[in-house]
Scaffold this motif. Structure first.
Motif: not given
Ligand code: HEC
Length: 193
Positions: A76, A80, A98, A111, A127, A134, A150
């Motif tokens: 999932t 990214c 982080s 989030i 960013y 999800f 994580v």
């Molecule tokens: C489609 C791409 C994508 C997926 C899939 C994704 N993320 Fe993210 N995530 C991002 C982006 C882009 C940001 C920054 C958003 C912003 O700039 O506001 C982010 C930010 C975050 C952050 C806060 C910033 C940080 O780096 O600590 C966390 C925690 C996070 N994601 C956890 C997850 C988790 C856990 C999953 C899986 C369940 C997940 N993400 C799936 C794109 C994704």
């Protein structure tokens, strides 16, 4: 006239008779072998005629207690945030090292459940992308598992997240859209950066 008739009869082929040609021994052996094998197969695989019913080994039904956070992550999130939690500079923020990940467990849950948009600073970089929600796709248990994963991978050393925490975050913020970093800080107390 009569001679001609006799001549015609003499030229006739003899009536065919049924010959005595037994089925070749090899074919009989083959058929017998197949019958024995087939019966043996049924007996070995079903227990028939000794035990009734179906003795095939049942496939384990998905057991939620064994949800693997690593599997959820790889399926999932890794597209990214990358398998090693490094993210992709300029596009996807890292989860390794982080403060958002290792800080309040509720923030990570929020989030993942509702998504994130707007500017967010992670590891000194800003960013401004958008992360999808999800909550509709993952169960509470899966969110707890992936949040725990994580928080404890790639050098992160934060506490596990239980399913009750996910339940309460989601019921408190039911139906909301993506968070911003400021909203997260107000609701859960995120990193000051
Ligand atoms: C489609 C791409 C994508 C997926 C899939 C994704 N993320 Fe993210 N995530 C991002 C982006 C882009 C940001 C920054 C958003 C912003 O700039 O506001 C982010 C930010 C975050 C952050 C806060 C910033 C940080 O780096 O600590 C966390 C925690 C996070 N994601 C956890 C997850 C988790 C856990 C999953 C899986 C369940 C997940 N993400 C799936 C794109 C994704």
């Amino acid at each position: 006239m009569t001679d001609n008739d006799d001549g015609a009869q003499r030229r006739e082929q003899p009536e065919p008779t049924e010959g005595d040609r037994p089925v070749p021994r090899a074919v009989l052996l083959l058929v017998a072998g197949l019958v024995v094998w087939g019966t043996g197969y049924i007996v070995a695989h079903t227990g028939w005629p000794l035990a009734g019913g179906d003795s095939r080994t049942p496939v384990a039904v998905a057991d939620n207690s064994s949800v693997s956070g690593e599997t959820v992550y790889n399926n999932t999130c890794a597209a990214c945030h990358q398998a090693g939690g490094t993210g992709i500079p300029g596009s996807f923020p890292p989860l390794a090292d982080s403060d958002w990940v290792t800080g309040e467990p509720t923030a990570v849950v929020a989030i993942v459940s509702h998504g994130l948009q707007g500017d967010i600073e992670v590891g000194g970089e800003t960013y401004s992308g958008a992360m999808p929600a999800f909550g509709g796709q993952l169960s509470n248990r899966e969110i707890a598992a992936v949040a725990s994963y994580v928080r404890s991978s790639w050098g992160n050393e934060a506490s596990a997240v239980d399913t009750e925490t996910v339940e309460s975050v989601r019921s408190d913020h039911d139906g909301r859209g993506p968070w911003t970093a400021d909203e997260l800080r107000t609701a859960f107390g995120g990193p000051d950066t």
